[in-house]
Design a protein around this motif. Structure first.
Motif, mmCIF file in Angstrom:
data_model
loop_
_atom_site.group_PDB
_atom_site.id
_atom_site.type_symbol
_atom_site.label_atom_id
_atom_site.label_comp_id
_atom_site.label_asym_id
_atom_site.label_seq_id
_atom_site.Cartn_x
_atom_site.Cartn_y
_atom_site.Cartn_z
ATOM 1 N N ASN A 99 1.023 -1.066 -0.238
ATOM 2 C CA ASN A 99 -0.445 0.046 -0.066
ATOM 3 C C ASN A 99 1.090 1.607 0.222
ATOM 4 O O ASN A 99 0.586 2.331 -0.843
ATOM 5 N N GLU A 100 2.059 0.956 1.027
ATOM 6 C CA GLU A 100 2.910 2.646 0.948
ATOM 7 C C GLU A 100 3.529 2.857 -0.492
ATOM 8 O O GLU A 100 3.379 3.616 -1.041
ATOM 9 N N LEU B 35 1.926 1.964 -3.496
ATOM 10 C CA LEU B 35 1.639 2.488 -4.168
ATOM 11 C C LEU B 35 0.831 4.123 -3.618
ATOM 12 O O LEU B 35 1.109 5.313 -5.088
ATOM 13 N N GLU B 36 0.988 4.084 -2.903
ATOM 14 C CA GLU B 36 0.210 5.684 -2.595
ATOM 15 C C GLU B 36 1.664 6.775 -3.000
ATOM 16 O O GLU B 36 1.775 7.864 -3.202
ATOM 17 N N PHE C 92 5.467 0.167 -8.091
ATOM 18 C CA PHE C 92 5.298 -0.795 -7.334
ATOM 19 C C PHE C 92 5.870 -2.491 -7.751
ATOM 20 O O PHE C 92 5.235 -2.630 -8.880
ATOM 21 N N ALA D 243 -1.490 -5.745 -5.120
ATOM 22 C CA ALA D 243 -2.167 -4.320 -5.433
ATOM 23 C C ALA D 243 -3.641 -4.498 -4.658
ATOM 24 O O ALA D 243 -3.479 -3.029 -4.095
ATOM 25 N N PHE E 42 -4.614 -2.253 -0.942
ATOM 26 C CA PHE E 42 -5.519 -1.497 -0.840
ATOM 27 C C PHE E 42 -6.810 -1.750 -0.111
ATOM 28 O O PHE E 42 -6.934 -0.859 0.179
ATOM 29 N N THR F 122 -6.661 0.534 2.922
ATOM 30 C CA THR F 122 -7.331 2.160 2.869
ATOM 31 C C THR F 122 -8.469 2.184 2.605
ATOM 32 O O THR F 122 -8.921 2.753 2.823
ATOM 33 N N LYS G 63 -3.292 10.668 -1.378
ATOM 34 C CA LYS G 63 -2.997 9.742 -1.357
ATOM 35 C C LYS G 63 -3.292 8.435 -2.073
ATOM 36 O O LYS G 63 -3.129 8.007 -3.060
ATOM 37 N N VAL G 64 -4.270 8.260 -1.572
ATOM 38 C CA VAL G 64 -5.667 7.423 -1.892
ATOM 39 C C VAL G 64 -5.997 6.953 -3.485
ATOM 40 O O VAL G 64 -5.965 6.541 -4.186
ATOM 41 N N ARG H 244 -4.097 8.692 -6.136
ATOM 42 C CA ARG H 244 -2.159 7.652 -6.116
ATOM 43 C C ARG H 244 -2.988 5.696 -6.664
ATOM 44 O O ARG H 244 -2.603 5.808 -7.486
ATOM 45 N N THR H 245 -3.308 5.561 -5.191
ATOM 46 C CA THR H 245 -3.363 4.304 -4.882
ATOM 47 C C THR H 245 -4.890 3.944 -6.261
ATOM 48 O O THR H 245 -4.366 3.361 -7.043
#
Lengths: 235, 235, 235, 235
Positions: free
Chosen positions: D28-29, D31-32, D39, D66, D70, D74, D104-105, D107-108
């Motif tokens: 998750n980090e 990806l953010e 990733f 991925a 998430f 998140t 950030k979310v 981006r994910t």
DNA sequence: TACTAACCGAGACGGTACGTCAGGTCTTGGT
DNA sequence: ACCAAGACCTGACGTACCGTCTCGGTTAGTA
């Protein structure tokens, strides 16, 4: 080995030999059937029904297991005959070895040797557990042959064994042509009988090539026993 | 070889030989120094400075690369001498082979054979690229020996070659004792000269064991009459 | 673009457009047929008959090529109609867009957006080459609507465009249900017509949530005429 | 879920949750922070301290990882408020979503959508694990709004949700302008309130274009003008 | 008409990430 | 204590693309 006194029982669940035996059996079968590539710890575990951890409890790595499987199951199947003639014994055993190695055992042995090339422990185990003992056996037969007078007194047993058995291992490892009893017989005849048309040649070779280890003692003995033996190198 | 006429240029960027050579060199060195276990595509790439993908462009897998490295760098280093005597040539070459195989080349070859046990392509490449050509060379020398009258006409070249070279391969693969020139000389002497105290024995063995290829006639004849009798087996 | 004065011809062979066109065509087809995963420089080269180097000569990377292919081949296919009514124009164009994006173009666009997420240049090119120009076009139509009196004067064109076209892009990228003309029509109606049963609610929300853009004009008209009528669909 | 009864323990070493959690956290980090391009399975392994094989044990490929990262970390952070007014709830949640997705979310999510364009499994997982459940939640709120009388009875929830949330996804995927609470508020107002200066226009469009989903609130105003217009969808 | 620079196809090259597989260690719970 | 199950880390494998580069051959405008 791992036995304590039989009266003195250890605590906990005693080791069931079945597991060990099943593992070794499976290991050996895999080696025979598929060679090294199919010989996987996982495959052994699956086939034997044991767990991988049980395998690693008793053998430190796959090389050790391979050797152990071979020694436990296959190794002792080829015994020497014991007739009167040492040469006949050797030759017939050589033929039998060629025959047997031409089948599944050959696959196993070649796999073990291959494993040994990148696993010194496995190589050592193969040598000490199989190769050297069998060479010792062969030496005894050769010694009998010398005692019999069938063979010259001066021969170097190690060299003779290399000359007789080396080609067999060579052929299973580098299979340019199949093994057969006939080939083994011819090999034995060549080695025991020599190849030379005229006996004089070898000495020249020795001199020419700078050999530093002529085996003279034998020759003298031979000369005595077989006076008109023409292949006297020194003469 | 695969070139069409030299006037017919291939399209595209021509291959830079430096890369291929560097790869083969690195491959060979790794094989010599560390045997199979150190011989990793990554290691070859790192040492050669090439990319892994460049290696895989030219060789399909590690076995093929190992063989190629050996053939390109090492294989041709051991040539036959060519003096008058075939037997002398063979013996001295055998000694040289033993000497050379006792060093780094031996590690390489044993690694290749080991690789071949689980990689049929590699084994095939080793046979066709190295073993068989060298056997053919040896056969020519042996044929010269027969033509010379140095060797009996009836001998089976394949058997003789197995008897001479098999033990060397055996010893590098199953190193129960080091290779040496002296050992090789003794081996040659045994094979060329025979081991028997009395020439009669083999026949008995042959009869007993059912051999179909006994070479008895020559020896008796040779003993009696000796010199340049070339009694071809087929006659 | 990179042309110097047209009178000043450069030396050497001029660029043939056929190659460029073939490349773009192939790129576009691949994008349509297989999306991003099949869109490989190699695949484009193969299908177009061009060489990889020719592709890289004109476009710096695969993202740029993808965008260029789309813009050259597909982008201009969706034009605005121009009837009298701005709202009718927008609605019918929205329906057409939904229809078209529901087919191959949708695959292409979603691939481009996906590419853009890890390729800022590609994203920028998509924005500047496609998205923003089309938004500008839409803004002109909206402005016409305001001038006509069809639309309220205070509306934020960007918000309106997001509200109208955002859902379409959302549906092709997150395809929870297929696109259709009917859906697009309903969408247009919702956005142009609003959802509220009673017109009073939004203000409260606005106040509570701190909205800075209340759309008062319409609501007042509505408030006057149609109080708490809950017009059930089935009626 | 996949647990059998708690009394029924599985054999073998139980899975240590730390590893899984560390992997998901790292995923998750990454990806953010870096989106799709950073990733990498290797990067996740390195950052989490886990081995690549451990990752592949639990997730079949990078897409699945991925999504899982998430969803685990998140996804559940954005809950609906629950005040009295459905419209107010939706609007304030929409604003919160816009705010959160703008960071950030966003981006994910954009990375996940991008991944989904070339990975059907990942797309399916995103839909079923995140999109559809959240749409269902939103539908409940909308249904509450209809029950309340805040919203018209005839509205198509899917269309409304597309109209409200589609633009947000559109803006994070095609970032022509930044997300903000204000923009979201304006969006909500537009959708809930409509844009038309005069309520009459849409029907023409609807008729012309064959729309089957007329927006009724406006219609009330329209009813005055065009009383017996009964564009009930069911008829 | 011959030059010549740019175009073009081909493909070698160094990289990076992928997903797979096996080895060997360790940690459970059951017997 | 032994055993089955299986999680875990490590590291090599072979594949697929990427973007760069260097060739040989071709071709159109210029000299």
């Amino acid at each position: 080995m791992s036995n304590t006194k039989s009266t003195q029982r250890r605590r906990g669940r005693p080791q069931g030999d079945e597991v060990k035996i099943a593992i070794l059996k499976a290991a050996n079968e895999l080696l025979e059937e598929q060679g090294l590539s199919g010989f996987t710890i996982d495959a052994v575990a699956t086939r034997s029904g044991a767990a991988r951890s049980s395998i690693y409890r008793w053998w430190p790595n796959r090389g050790a297991l391979a050797i152990a499987g071979f020694l436990a199951e296959t190794a002792q199947k080829i015994a020497y005959p014991a007739t009167g003639s040492a040469v006949a014994d050797i030759k017939s055993q050589l033929m039998r070895v060629a025959e047997v190695y031409g089948q599944k055992v050959g696959r196993t042995i070649s796999a073990l040797v291959a494993q040994g090339q990148s696993d010194p422990e496995a190589l050592k185990a193969l040598l000490e557990g199989y190769v050297l003992p069998r060479r010792d056996e062969a030496k005894k037969v050769l010694a009998r042959g010398v005692a019999n007078g069938e063979l010259r007194a001066g021969i170097d047993f190690d060299v003779v064994i290399d000359a007789l058995y080396g080609p067999i291992w060579y052929r299973i490892l580098v299979p340019h042509a199949p093994l057969s009893r006939e080939w083994a017989a011819a090999l034995a005849d060549h080695v025991f009988g020599g190849l030379m048309a005229s006996p004089a040649a070898p000495e020249g070779v020795v001199d020419a090539a700078g050999s530093t280890a002529p085996p003279p003692a034998r020759r003298r003995a031979a000369r005595r026993a077989v006076p008109q033996n023409p292949p006297s190198r020194g003469s």
